[in-house]
Design a protein around this motif. Structure first.
Motif, PDB file in Angstrom:
ATOM      1  N   ASP A 172      -1.844  10.808  -2.554  1.00 31.31           N
ATOM      2  CA  ASP A 172      -2.270   9.949  -3.434  1.00 31.31           C
ATOM      3  C   ASP A 172      -2.402  10.310  -4.852  1.00 31.31           C
ATOM      4  N   ARG A 231       0.831  -1.294  -0.179  1.00 30.22           N
ATOM      5  CA  ARG A 231      -0.067   0.016  -0.120  1.00 30.22           C
ATOM      6  C   ARG A 231       0.765   1.256  -0.056  1.00 30.22           C
ATOM      7  N   ARG A 242      -7.499  -0.508  -6.947  1.00 30.96           N
ATOM      8  CA  ARG A 242      -7.668   0.650  -6.305  1.00 30.96           C
ATOM      9  C   ARG A 242      -7.806   2.046  -7.058  1.00 30.96           C
ATOM     10  N   ALA A 266       0.926   5.039  -2.353  1.00 32.12           N
ATOM     11  CA  ALA A 266       0.964   5.476  -3.746  1.00 32.12           C
ATOM     12  C   ALA A 266       2.086   4.972  -4.305  1.00 32.12           C
ATOM     13  N   ASN A 292      -5.118  12.743  -0.104  1.00 38.70           N
ATOM     14  CA  ASN A 292      -4.421  11.674   0.818  1.00 38.70           C
ATOM     15  C   ASN A 292      -5.471  10.932   1.768  1.00 38.70           C
ATOM     16  N   LYS A 293      -4.886  10.150   2.518  1.00 40.69           N
ATOM     17  CA  LYS A 293      -5.711   9.337   3.420  1.00 40.69           C
ATOM     18  C   LYS A 293      -6.826  10.246   4.207  1.00 40.69           C
TER      19      LYS A 293
HETATM   20  O1  MRU Z   1      -4.781   3.372   1.925  1.00 40.67           O
HETATM   21  P1  MRU Z   1      -3.194   3.564   2.008  1.00 40.67           P
HETATM   22  O2  MRU Z   1      -2.857   3.047   3.366  1.00 40.67           O
HETATM   23  O3  MRU Z   1      -2.544   3.031   0.711  1.00 40.67           O
HETATM   24  O4  MRU Z   1      -3.042   5.148   1.964  1.00 40.67           O
HETATM   25  C1  MRU Z   1      -1.799   5.506   1.832  1.00 40.67           C
HETATM   26  C2  MRU Z   1      -1.712   7.019   2.017  1.00 40.67           C
HETATM   27  O5  MRU Z   1      -2.638   7.697   2.017  1.00 40.67           O
HETATM   28  C3  MRU Z   1      -0.302   7.637   1.891  1.00 40.67           C
HETATM   29  O6  MRU Z   1      -0.353   8.835   2.618  1.00 40.67           O
HETATM   30  C4  MRU Z   1      -0.090   8.055   0.484  1.00 40.67           C
HETATM   31  O7  MRU Z   1      -0.185   6.932  -0.196  1.00 40.67           O
HETATM   32  C5  MRU Z   1       1.288   8.646   0.316  1.00 40.67           C
HETATM   33  S1  MRU Z   1       2.438   7.597   0.613  1.00 40.67           S
HETATM   34  C6  MRU Z   1       4.118   8.053   0.129  1.00 40.67           C
END
Ligand code: MRU
Length: 344
Positions: free
Chosen positions: A237, A46, A89, A48, A247-248
């Motif tokens: 992301d 997981r 995804r 990005a 982002n998350k």
């Molecule tokens: O659902 P996830 O765990 O894949 O979400 C990840 C994030 O939101 C990260 O902050 C994002 O991918 C940046 S990672 C370098």
């Protein structure tokens, strides 16, 4: 020592199964495209940039080493593999960026025998992997220039080595500041529903002996009000051409709180995370995940099974709340009109 999140080992994709962390460090070899699609969906791999690398290497698993009747049959399979991996995804654009890079590589080599195209595709996927290591370190260099001795930094979700090949975006900046011997404190949001902050960010920072304090997601505003946090660094992301950043889920809350308290809010993301075909954040596709992730914590019920839920995995932070975006090509500051020139 950075974490090795993903690699190509003996015709398989070796990942750390992130669903098992922090209790167990389990490496898993993924040998077929169905398992890769599932691993991305289940968040075994997981973040990005890591999803992008998984997609590129996943193409190799999908085309396999079998013989194809002709180039038409090979192209048909490649198109299927790319669209199947892309269905895992929707939000992190790095996945689609990497898959398109693979498609382009196949097209450039289309006149060569299939065995040669396969070799070129492996070379390309390994380049995506190798470049991520370099890019993260470049971003870390730019980002660390914004960190001062004594800073107290909040981060959300996991933007560390586990979200990339080995070093991280937002956490890469923190690792670099620590390597430069700056005295810093980090606060990690636990990041409900899937606890990437608690399970993964805290694990990475403890492992590197960086001063980290885990907090629940609803504590950040209060810490900011009490002067305990003076900078925020997060990953991304997908970034639209106006700088709006997905982002998350929960990142937007953090940005609003940071803005209210006049605390700089920095996004750290490679060029591959920008989607300049998208004008603004409203157009970024947001993944919606199973309600069970909200109803349960680590598999245990915390709510009535019949309760309705809503579980968007990401939110969008409007560019007006972002102090700067740190990329491998430098720091982009508001107004974000430079994005179009820097990201081509
Ligand atoms: O659902 P996830 O765990 O894949 O979400 C990840 C994030 O939101 C990260 O902050 C994002 O991918 C940046 S990672 C370098």
């Amino acid at each position: 020592m950075p974490v090795a999140t993903i690699d190509w080992v003996k015709n398989a994709v070796r990942i750390i199964d992130q669903t098992k962390l922090p209790n167990k460090t389990v490496y898993k070899d993924i040998k077929d495209i169905k398992s890769m699609q599932r691993a991305i969906k289940r968040l075994e791999v997981r973040g990005a940039p890591a999803i992008g690398v998984a997609g590129a290497l996943g193409v190799l698993l999908g085309i396999g080493d079998r013989d194809y009747k002709d180039h038409v049959a090979f192209k048909k399979r490649l198109d299927y593999v790319i669209s199947y991996l892309g269905s895992s995804r929707p939000t992190a654009v790095n996945l689609f960026w990497a898959l398109e890079r693979m498609r382009k590589c196949a097209k450039t080599n289309a006149r060569r025998p299939v065995s040669e195209i396969r070799k070129a595709l492996l070379k390309e996927a390994l380049a995506v992997l190798r470049e991520d290591r370099i890019i993260c370190r470049k971003m870390a260099g730019y980002g660390a220039s914004l960190i001062k001795d004594g800073d107290a930094i909040l981060t959300h979700c996991n933007a560390g080595g586990l979200a990339t090949v080995d070093y991280g975006t937002a956490l890469g900046v923190i690792f670099k500041a620590h390597e430069d011997r700056k005295r810093i404190k980090v606060f990690a949001d636990e990041t409900r529903p899937l606890l990437q902050g608690a399970r993964l960010t805290a694990w990475e920072l403890v492992r590197e002996k960086i001063d980290v304090t885990l907090i629940c997601d609803n504590m950040a505003a209060s810490l900011m009000a009490n002067g305990k946090i003076n900078k925020v660094f997060v990953g991304a992301d997908r970034i639209a051409s106006n700088g709006d950043t997905a982002n998350k889920i929960g990142t937007y809350n953090v940005a609003v709180c940071a803005h209210y308290h006049s605390i700089p809010f920095y996004v750290v993301a490679p060029v591959a995370t920008f989607d300049i075909s998208i004008k603004k954040g409203d157009d970024i596709p947001i993944e919606e995940r199973s309600g069970d992730e909200v109803r349960k914590i680590l598999g245990r019920d915390i709510a009535p099974r019949q309760v309705k839920t809503y579980n968007p995995a990401f939110d969008v932070t409007p560019h007006g709340l972002i102090s700067a975006i740190i990329t491998e090509r430098g720091i982009i500051r508001p107004p974000f009109s430079a994005i179009r020139h820097i990201i081509k």
